[in-house]
Design a protein around this motif. Structure first.
Motif, PDB file in Angstrom:
ATOM      1  N   ARG A   1      12.696   9.440  -1.411  1.00 33.56           N
ATOM      2  CA  ARG A   1      12.456   9.397  -2.860  1.00 33.56           C
ATOM      3  C   ARG A   1      11.798   8.078  -3.264  1.00 33.56           C
ATOM      4  O   ARG A   1      10.892   8.050  -4.093  1.00 33.56           O
ATOM      5  N   ILE A   2      12.248   6.998  -2.643  1.00 36.05           N
ATOM      6  CA  ILE A   2      11.633   5.702  -2.932  1.00 36.05           C
ATOM      7  C   ILE A   2      10.194   5.670  -2.424  1.00 36.05           C
ATOM      8  O   ILE A   2       9.284   5.199  -3.114  1.00 36.05           O
ATOM      9  N   GLY A   3       9.971   6.173  -1.213  1.00 37.81           N
ATOM     10  CA  GLY A   3       8.607   6.210  -0.698  1.00 37.81           C
ATOM     11  C   GLY A   3       7.688   7.026  -1.572  1.00 37.81           C
ATOM     12  O   GLY A   3       6.549   6.638  -1.854  1.00 37.81           O
TER      13      GLY A   3
ATOM     14  N   ARG B   1      11.001  10.635 -11.268  1.00 38.83           N
ATOM     15  CA  ARG B   1      11.653  10.718  -9.961  1.00 38.83           C
ATOM     16  C   ARG B   1      13.170  10.594 -10.020  1.00 38.83           C
ATOM     17  O   ARG B   1      13.854  11.019  -9.105  1.00 38.83           O
ATOM     18  N   PHE B   2      13.717   9.984 -11.073  1.00 30.63           N
ATOM     19  CA  PHE B   2      15.161   9.799 -11.191  1.00 30.63           C
ATOM     20  C   PHE B   2      15.619  10.232 -12.579  1.00 30.63           C
ATOM     21  O   PHE B   2      14.964   9.928 -13.575  1.00 30.63           O
TER      22      PHE B   2
ATOM     23  N   ALA C   1       3.457   7.247  -5.816  1.00 31.50           N
ATOM     24  CA  ALA C   1       3.084   7.692  -7.168  1.00 31.50           C
ATOM     25  C   ALA C   1       2.675   6.510  -8.040  1.00 31.50           C
ATOM     26  O   ALA C   1       1.777   6.629  -8.884  1.00 31.50           O
ATOM     27  N   ALA C   2       3.310   5.361  -7.844  1.00 30.54           N
ATOM     28  CA  ALA C   2       2.985   4.179  -8.643  1.00 30.54           C
ATOM     29  C   ALA C   2       1.691   3.519  -8.195  1.00 30.54           C
ATOM     30  O   ALA C   2       1.046   2.808  -8.983  1.00 30.54           O
TER      31      ALA C   2
ATOM     32  N   LEU D   1       0.814  -1.212   0.000  1.00 32.69           N
ATOM     33  CA  LEU D   1       0.000   0.000   0.000  1.00 32.69           C
ATOM     34  C   LEU D   1       0.846   1.259   0.000  1.00 32.69           C
ATOM     35  O   LEU D   1       0.321   2.355  -0.025  1.00 32.69           O
ATOM     36  N   GLY D   2       2.132   1.119   0.053  1.00 31.06           N
ATOM     37  CA  GLY D   2       2.977   2.304   0.177  1.00 31.06           C
ATOM     38  C   GLY D   2       3.544   2.396   1.565  1.00 31.06           C
ATOM     39  O   GLY D   2       4.517   3.066   1.799  1.00 31.06           O
TER      40      GLY D   2
END
Length: 318
Positions: free
Chosen positions: A68-70, A99-100, A75-76, A15-16
């Motif tokens: 950034r990963i979170g 994001r990258f 976003a996904a 779920l994030g």
């Protein structure tokens, strides 16, 4: 709180993820960090291998990598759908470029793939959350989580992703162990807590001081008012605790507060004069305009209500 976060971490990574308590202590607006235990902490014996994060020279492995990963995972999967690891990886491809930068895309793709696999492994192994009041169970859960992390990430990746979380988590766990140690005298307990605090890195110590400052300042101000401490003594004590610049700002707050209370007193006295027939309403309104700006007048009624004494609950005299 800790047990609740552990329970979430064990079964809802797709779920994030929940927001880490370590993240929350660093920022009131942290991005979700998919796996955090919440407030953990270091061993009392000082065996902390991640308590002082090493400088990260690699521009990709910056301290904000976890955020950034979170952000990318949210976003996904903005709706928090229940996705398989493969489906989540496919969605990440669609938002990776946002994001990258291109020079980091391949490396980020590989890291994110392992991150999702790590979350899947963590979810599969986790059982019921530990008792939030049992430091031993919390430490065991922390070490189990750390072992899973080490299986999926290189040491420098681990440091970038989890180093600061580990430092704060271990600090908090040690604090729980010290506070719960019935064999310590009050003096020994205080000394152990202070030693534990010194084990934090400078950024975390500064952060904790900033987080604790508002309540400390409020308590200090109450003590000053109750004791009638002079402005000079207030400045001296505040300078010793918070620095001269902060002491000067707090001194100005004191002066502004006194001015506000003085103007309120003038207005309350004028209201009493109106009720006694000493002045008319027009005079009261002129005084109100002289004493308070239009913005201050918006909170005047509330301020006056706070000045009113609470109604007595004592029985009437016979």
């Amino acid at each position: 709180m800790i047990a609740a976060v552990l329970a979430m971490a064990s079964g809802a990574w797709w779920l994030g993820g929940p927001v880490s308590a370590s993240d929350l202590e660093r920022s009131n607006a942290a991005v979700p960090s998919v796996d955090s235990l919440g407030s953990m902490a270091p061993a009392v014996d000082g065996a902390i291998d991640a308590a002082t994060p090493a400088p990260i020279a690699d521009s990709f492995l910056k301290p904000d990598l976890h955020y950034r990963i979170g952000d990318l995972l949210v976003a996904a999967n903005p709706q928090g759908e229940r996705l398989s690891p493969e489906a989540l990886k496919a969605r990440l491809e669609a938002v990776m470029a946002t994001r990258f930068p291109p020079v980091e895309a391949a490396r980020a793709r590989a890291l994110l793939g392992r991150y999702i696999d790590y979350q899947s492994a963590l979810s599969a192994q986790a059982g019921p959350g530990p008792d939030a009041d049992d430091p031993r169970a919390l430490r065991k859960a922390f070490e189990a989580r750390r072992q899973v992390r080490r299986q999926h990430f290189m040491p420098e990746e681990y440091e970038a992703l989890f180093g600061r979380d580990d430092e704060l988590d271990l600090y908090n766990l040690a604090r729980m162990e010290i506070e719960g140690n019935a064999g310590l005298t009050p003096e020994q307990r205080q000394a152990a807590l202070e030693e534990n605090e010194r084990g934090l890195g400078e950024p975390e110590r500064a952060l904790r001081a900033a987080n604790n400052a508002p309540s400390q300042i409020a308590a200090q101000n109450d003590a000053f008012e109750a004791s009638g401490v002079s402005d000079q003594e207030r400045f001296a004590q505040r300078s010793a605790t918070y620095g001269a610049e902060t002491a000067q700002r707090l001194g100005q707050v004191d002066r502004d507060e006194r001015d506000w209370r003085g103007r309120l007193t003038q207005y309350v006295d004028a209201q009493a004069a109106l009720r006694a027939g000493g002045i008319d309403t027009q005079s009261l309104n002129r005084l109100k305009a002289q004493l308070f700006t239009p913005t201050e007048q918006l909170r005047l009624d509330a301020a006056l209500q706070l000045r009113e004494p609470a109604p007595s609950t004592a029985p009437p005299r016979q």
